[in-house]
Design a protein around this motif. Sequence first.
Motif, PDB file in Angstrom:
ATOM      1  N   GLN A 118       0.827  -1.203   0.000  1.00  0.00           N
ATOM      2  CA  GLN A 118       0.000   0.000   0.000  1.00  0.00           C
ATOM      3  C   GLN A 118       0.868   1.263   0.000  1.00  0.00           C
ATOM      4  O   GLN A 118       0.558   2.229  -0.702  1.00  0.00           O
ATOM      5  CB  GLN A 118      -0.920   0.009   1.229  1.00  0.00           C
ATOM      6  CG  GLN A 118      -1.968  -1.080   1.215  1.00  0.00           C
ATOM      7  CD  GLN A 118      -2.743  -1.103   2.499  1.00  0.00           C
ATOM      8  OE1 GLN A 118      -3.237  -0.081   2.952  1.00  0.00           O
ATOM      9  NE2 GLN A 118      -2.853  -2.275   3.104  1.00  0.00           N
ATOM     10  N   VAL A 119       1.945   1.241   0.778  1.00  0.00           N
ATOM     11  CA  VAL A 119       2.865   2.388   0.809  1.00  0.00           C
ATOM     12  C   VAL A 119       3.458   2.615  -0.572  1.00  0.00           C
ATOM     13  O   VAL A 119       3.519   3.755  -1.064  1.00  0.00           O
ATOM     14  CB  VAL A 119       3.973   2.190   1.869  1.00  0.00           C
ATOM     15  CG1 VAL A 119       5.078   3.222   1.708  1.00  0.00           C
ATOM     16  CG2 VAL A 119       3.381   2.251   3.269  1.00  0.00           C
ATOM     17  N   MET A 162       4.197   7.006   6.541  1.00  0.00           N
ATOM     18  CA  MET A 162       3.056   6.695   5.674  1.00  0.00           C
ATOM     19  C   MET A 162       2.447   5.353   6.061  1.00  0.00           C
ATOM     20  O   MET A 162       1.228   5.207   6.109  1.00  0.00           O
ATOM     21  CB  MET A 162       3.469   6.682   4.201  1.00  0.00           C
ATOM     22  CG  MET A 162       2.292   6.551   3.244  1.00  0.00           C
ATOM     23  SD  MET A 162       2.783   6.533   1.503  1.00  0.00           S
ATOM     24  CE  MET A 162       3.396   8.185   1.277  1.00  0.00           C
ATOM     25  N   GLY A 163       3.284   4.384   6.376  1.00  0.00           N
ATOM     26  CA  GLY A 163       2.796   3.078   6.807  1.00  0.00           C
ATOM     27  C   GLY A 163       2.022   3.172   8.112  1.00  0.00           C
ATOM     28  O   GLY A 163       0.992   2.517   8.281  1.00  0.00           O
ATOM     29  N   MET A 164       2.511   4.009   9.037  1.00  0.00           N
ATOM     30  CA  MET A 164       1.807   4.186  10.308  1.00  0.00           C
ATOM     31  C   MET A 164       0.435   4.808  10.097  1.00  0.00           C
ATOM     32  O   MET A 164      -0.540   4.401  10.729  1.00  0.00           O
ATOM     33  CB  MET A 164       2.643   5.035  11.268  1.00  0.00           C
ATOM     34  CG  MET A 164       3.831   4.285  11.834  1.00  0.00           C
ATOM     35  SD  MET A 164       4.691   5.258  13.069  1.00  0.00           S
ATOM     36  CE  MET A 164       6.164   5.694  12.167  1.00  0.00           C
ATOM     37  N   VAL A 165       0.367   5.772   9.191  1.00  0.00           N
ATOM     38  CA  VAL A 165      -0.922   6.407   8.897  1.00  0.00           C
ATOM     39  C   VAL A 165      -1.859   5.411   8.217  1.00  0.00           C
ATOM     40  O   VAL A 165      -3.025   5.284   8.592  1.00  0.00           O
ATOM     41  CB  VAL A 165      -0.723   7.671   8.014  1.00  0.00           C
ATOM     42  CG1 VAL A 165      -2.047   8.199   7.498  1.00  0.00           C
ATOM     43  CG2 VAL A 165       0.010   8.750   8.803  1.00  0.00           C
ATOM     44  N   LEU A 166      -1.350   4.685   7.233  1.00  0.00           N
ATOM     45  CA  LEU A 166      -2.181   3.710   6.523  1.00  0.00           C
ATOM     46  C   LEU A 166      -2.673   2.603   7.449  1.00  0.00           C
ATOM     47  O   LEU A 166      -3.777   2.082   7.268  1.00  0.00           O
ATOM     48  CB  LEU A 166      -1.417   3.106   5.346  1.00  0.00           C
ATOM     49  CG  LEU A 166      -1.178   4.033   4.157  1.00  0.00           C
ATOM     50  CD1 LEU A 166      -0.247   3.368   3.145  1.00  0.00           C
ATOM     51  CD2 LEU A 166      -2.478   4.433   3.501  1.00  0.00           C
ATOM     52  N   SER A 167      -1.883   2.237   8.448  1.00  0.00           N
ATOM     53  CA  SER A 167      -2.291   1.163   9.361  1.00  0.00           C
ATOM     54  C   SER A 167      -3.500   1.559  10.199  1.00  0.00           C
ATOM     55  O   SER A 167      -4.190   0.700  10.741  1.00  0.00           O
ATOM     56  CB  SER A 167      -1.134   0.755  10.267  1.00  0.00           C
ATOM     57  OG  SER A 167      -0.863   1.736  11.232  1.00  0.00           O
ATOM     58  N   LYS A 168      -3.777   2.854  10.292  1.00  0.00           N
ATOM     59  CA  LYS A 168      -4.925   3.338  11.071  1.00  0.00           C
ATOM     60  C   LYS A 168      -6.236   3.294  10.283  1.00  0.00           C
ATOM     61  O   LYS A 168      -7.303   3.439  10.856  1.00  0.00           O
ATOM     62  CB  LYS A 168      -4.685   4.777  11.542  1.00  0.00           C
ATOM     63  CG  LYS A 168      -3.398   4.993  12.294  1.00  0.00           C
ATOM     64  CD  LYS A 168      -3.449   4.426  13.671  1.00  0.00           C
ATOM     65  CE  LYS A 168      -2.196   4.796  14.429  1.00  0.00           C
ATOM     66  NZ  LYS A 168      -1.684   3.754  15.231  1.00  0.00           N
ATOM     67  N   LEU A 169      -6.153   3.106   8.967  1.00  0.00           N
ATOM     68  CA  LEU A 169      -7.368   3.082   8.147  1.00  0.00           C
ATOM     69  C   LEU A 169      -8.210   1.848   8.470  1.00  0.00           C
ATOM     70  O   LEU A 169      -7.673   0.785   8.789  1.00  0.00           O
ATOM     71  CB  LEU A 169      -7.008   3.078   6.661  1.00  0.00           C
ATOM     72  CG  LEU A 169      -6.307   4.318   6.125  1.00  0.00           C
ATOM     73  CD1 LEU A 169      -5.906   4.117   4.666  1.00  0.00           C
ATOM     74  CD2 LEU A 169      -7.195   5.536   6.268  1.00  0.00           C
ATOM     75  N   PRO A 170      -9.528   1.961   8.392  1.00  0.00           N
ATOM     76  CA  PRO A 170     -10.401   0.819   8.700  1.00  0.00           C
ATOM     77  C   PRO A 170     -10.044  -0.440   7.913  1.00  0.00           C
ATOM     78  O   PRO A 170     -10.116  -1.545   8.438  1.00  0.00           O
ATOM     79  CB  PRO A 170     -11.799   1.318   8.327  1.00  0.00           C
ATOM     80  CG  PRO A 170     -11.714   2.799   8.440  1.00  0.00           C
ATOM     81  CD  PRO A 170     -10.295   3.154   8.056  1.00  0.00           C
ATOM     82  N   TYR A 171      -9.646  -0.280   6.671  1.00  0.00           N
ATOM     83  CA  TYR A 171      -9.273  -1.422   5.822  1.00  0.00           C
ATOM     84  C   TYR A 171      -8.157  -2.245   6.455  1.00  0.00           C
ATOM     85  O   TYR A 171      -8.136  -3.461   6.372  1.00  0.00           O
ATOM     86  CB  TYR A 171      -8.824  -0.891   4.450  1.00  0.00           C
ATOM     87  CG  TYR A 171      -8.249  -1.942   3.530  1.00  0.00           C
ATOM     88  CD1 TYR A 171      -9.090  -2.773   2.800  1.00  0.00           C
ATOM     89  CD2 TYR A 171      -6.889  -2.097   3.379  1.00  0.00           C
ATOM     90  CE1 TYR A 171      -8.569  -3.743   1.945  1.00  0.00           C
ATOM     91  CE2 TYR A 171      -6.358  -3.049   2.524  1.00  0.00           C
ATOM     92  CZ  TYR A 171      -7.206  -3.876   1.808  1.00  0.00           C
ATOM     93  OH  TYR A 171      -6.700  -4.828   0.966  1.00  0.00           O
ATOM     94  N   ASN A 172      -7.214  -1.573   7.091  1.00  0.00           N
ATOM     95  CA  ASN A 172      -6.051  -2.245   7.670  1.00  0.00           C
ATOM     96  C   ASN A 172      -6.251  -2.665   9.123  1.00  0.00           C
ATOM     97  O   ASN A 172      -5.515  -3.509   9.620  1.00  0.00           O
ATOM     98  CB  ASN A 172      -4.818  -1.347   7.586  1.00  0.00           C
ATOM     99  CG  ASN A 172      -4.352  -1.200   6.170  1.00  0.00           C
ATOM    100  OD1 ASN A 172      -4.302  -2.165   5.432  1.00  0.00           O
ATOM    101  ND2 ASN A 172      -4.038   0.016   5.768  1.00  0.00           N
ATOM    102  N   ARG A 173      -7.199  -2.060   9.776  1.00  0.00           N
ATOM    103  CA  ARG A 173      -7.356  -2.366  11.193  1.00  0.00           C
ATOM    104  C   ARG A 173      -7.924  -3.746  11.439  1.00  0.00           C
ATOM    105  O   ARG A 173      -7.543  -4.413  12.389  1.00  0.00           O
ATOM    106  CB  ARG A 173      -8.229  -1.315  11.873  1.00  0.00           C
ATOM    107  CG  ARG A 173      -7.485  -0.024  12.106  1.00  0.00           C
ATOM    108  CD  ARG A 173      -8.282   0.890  12.939  1.00  0.00           C
ATOM    109  NE  ARG A 173      -9.557   1.144  12.267  1.00  0.00           N
ATOM    110  CZ  ARG A 173     -10.228   2.251  12.372  1.00  0.00           C
ATOM    111  NH1 ARG A 173      -9.805   3.203  13.121  1.00  0.00           N
ATOM    112  NH2 ARG A 173     -11.362   2.404  11.737  1.00  0.00           N
TER     113      ARG A 173
END
Length: 191
Positions: A118-119, A162-173
């Motif tokens: 994703q990153v 960017m990875g830390m931010v993306l990990s917070k998205l519902p898709y990744n949680r």
Amino acid sequence: MSNPAILDSAALRQLMDSSDAPRVIDVRTPGEFETSHIPGSYNVPLDLLREHRAELRGHLDEQVVLICRSGQRSDLAAQALAEAGLPNLRVLQGGITAWQSAGGPIAHGQPRWELERQVRLIAGSIVLVSVLASTVVPGAEWVAAAIGGGLTFAALSNTCAMGMVLSKLPYNRGPRTEIRTVVNALAADRA
């Protein structure tokens, strides 16, 4: 902190088959864990582990093997647990990726793109769009330069904003991981 012991996939498999099997703690996001994980492992996302390391320490007195996708987050988790006074920490070299490549058993769930992929998609898209936009909007190429600088910093610091931010998205949680659930599972398996 001393460096944790590094295990390869074959050594972990041997340990897991022994009578004194270690606790395998997967520090990836719940979404990543739900997609694929080592059967019998516990999901304790890195942020949760850092926040509750003292509480977890009371339930992890035996051998512990930390895993993530490639080893980066496992190293951070090992540092946090070592600071809480936990001995016998080990990290799976190459993470779940190496485990899968070595033919280790995997429990599969809902498929998702890995965080690293994703990153690459987001960073590459921003660079591509900013370079194309710079043909019409002077200075837009500096957005691409900023992304390049961020990726360089991520590599040098072994972190990824960017990875830390993306990990917070519902898709990744994925399903929410609560510390009580983790502690109860650890205590139940010990009994």
